[in-house]
Enzyme design. Sequence first.
Site, mmCIF file in Angstrom:
data_model
loop_
_atom_site.group_PDB
_atom_site.id
_atom_site.type_symbol
_atom_site.label_atom_id
_atom_site.label_comp_id
_atom_site.label_asym_id
_atom_site.label_seq_id
_atom_site.Cartn_x
_atom_site.Cartn_y
_atom_site.Cartn_z
ATOM 1 N N GLY A 83 -12.276 0.264 -0.305
ATOM 2 C CA GLY A 83 -12.805 0.911 -1.259
ATOM 3 C C GLY A 83 -11.626 1.794 -1.839
ATOM 4 N N LYS A 160 -11.026 -4.521 9.255
ATOM 5 C CA LYS A 160 -11.975 -3.846 8.985
ATOM 6 C C LYS A 160 -12.666 -3.058 9.964
ATOM 7 C CE LYS A 160 -14.313 -1.696 5.852
ATOM 8 N NZ LYS A 160 -13.702 -0.909 4.800
ATOM 9 N N SER A 230 -8.780 -0.242 7.736
ATOM 10 C CA SER A 230 -9.678 0.246 6.648
ATOM 11 C C SER A 230 -11.291 0.392 7.398
ATOM 12 C CB SER A 230 -9.856 -0.556 5.693
ATOM 13 O OG SER A 230 -10.809 -0.407 4.631
ATOM 14 N N ARG A 316 -3.551 6.480 -2.652
ATOM 15 C CA ARG A 316 -3.753 5.224 -3.221
ATOM 16 C C ARG A 316 -3.083 5.059 -4.464
ATOM 17 N NH1 ARG A 316 -8.480 4.916 -0.055
ATOM 18 N NH2 ARG A 316 -9.807 5.936 -1.801
ATOM 19 N N GLN A 341 -0.364 4.327 11.244
ATOM 20 C CA GLN A 341 0.205 3.102 10.851
ATOM 21 C C GLN A 341 1.467 3.441 9.886
ATOM 22 O OE1 GLN A 341 -3.477 1.422 8.654
ATOM 23 N NE2 GLN A 341 -4.236 3.205 9.852
ATOM 24 N N GLY A 346 4.242 7.622 5.225
ATOM 25 C CA GLY A 346 4.655 6.274 4.768
ATOM 26 C C GLY A 346 3.608 5.239 5.354
#
EC number: 3.5.2.15
Length: 357
Positions: A83, A160, A230, A316, A341, A346
């Site tokens: 999303g 996910k 995510s 984002r 991550q 970064g």
Amino acid sequence: MRTRVLRFPCAGPDDLTPLRDALADGRLHPERVVAVLGKTEGNGCVNDFTRAFATTVLKRFFAERLALPEDTVAERIAFVMSGGTEGGLSPHWLVFEVDDAASPAPEQPGLAAGIAFTETFAPERIGRLDQVRATAEAVRRAMASAGIERAGDVHYVQIKCPLLTAARCEQARQRGATVATTDTYESMGYSRGASALGVALALGEVDEHALSDAAICHDFALWSGRASTSAGIELMRNEILVLGNAPGWDPALRIGHDVMADALDGEALDRALAPLGGGELRALLAKAEPSRSGEIRGRRHTMWDDSDINATRHARALVGGVLGGRTGDLALFVSGGAEHQGPDGGGPLAVIVEKPQ
């Protein structure tokens, strides 16, 4: 073996018109689909039901075309909805097909794709070592299904993962269990972080002895350069897509990866592309996270201090703009929340290209 990557625009989280058109003209083969990634235009937070909405309509679409129950479809196709399309990011679908029709084995490695699922997690397992270990095991299974034997041949792992809601926390409490956090938004980070460390464990990027419940979302020296996770409200397990280059796969499509050192590091795209020798962009996947220091290259940013718009949404938009400026394309799979991550501020980046015939 051949992987095909189809990218479709969408006018909303229920817009399957491009998929229907592709089905009608023979570009889409439902029986070959192993994963669908989607960028939906919700807020990317706990209450972002665009992800669940999109997953529901996609499952129904493929169930009807395959003449299978939706539960069966959910065991053969990974649905990863991310999303948030802040800034100029454009909502779209990424469909991965695998064609295993017999053909001469190519000499060069090509894009390989494999999926796997963990078992369903009880709320108290989310954001803890249980989730790390279950994810690592599933990543190894996905690698095996893709025929990827070496961890070094894996270039991106898209996951996910679930999150905690007040109701899920209460279910655990009634059973006498405790959860990693009762802050439901914070739980997204814990789930993403545990999942990313599972990738790092499977790929040999971290030592298992360095991992603990206490390290998750605290020891950020531990990270993966190939994980993209995510979190969403629409599931209670991890759904995993492993992408790499492996022998026996059509080399027309290949994948490369690098790590953005910070949100402005668009040169990471050039570094990821360099070993591939050029080609037409089929997909770009990247993580975005505001630096915890509150600075980017010595300049103060205010992403963490905005009480109206969550920091991951700002990130984002920023990373989408940087990468969009370099590609001339905004249908990019930029996912927010990069716990474990990549380095602070970064995140990992991967690019899939198709060589001209």
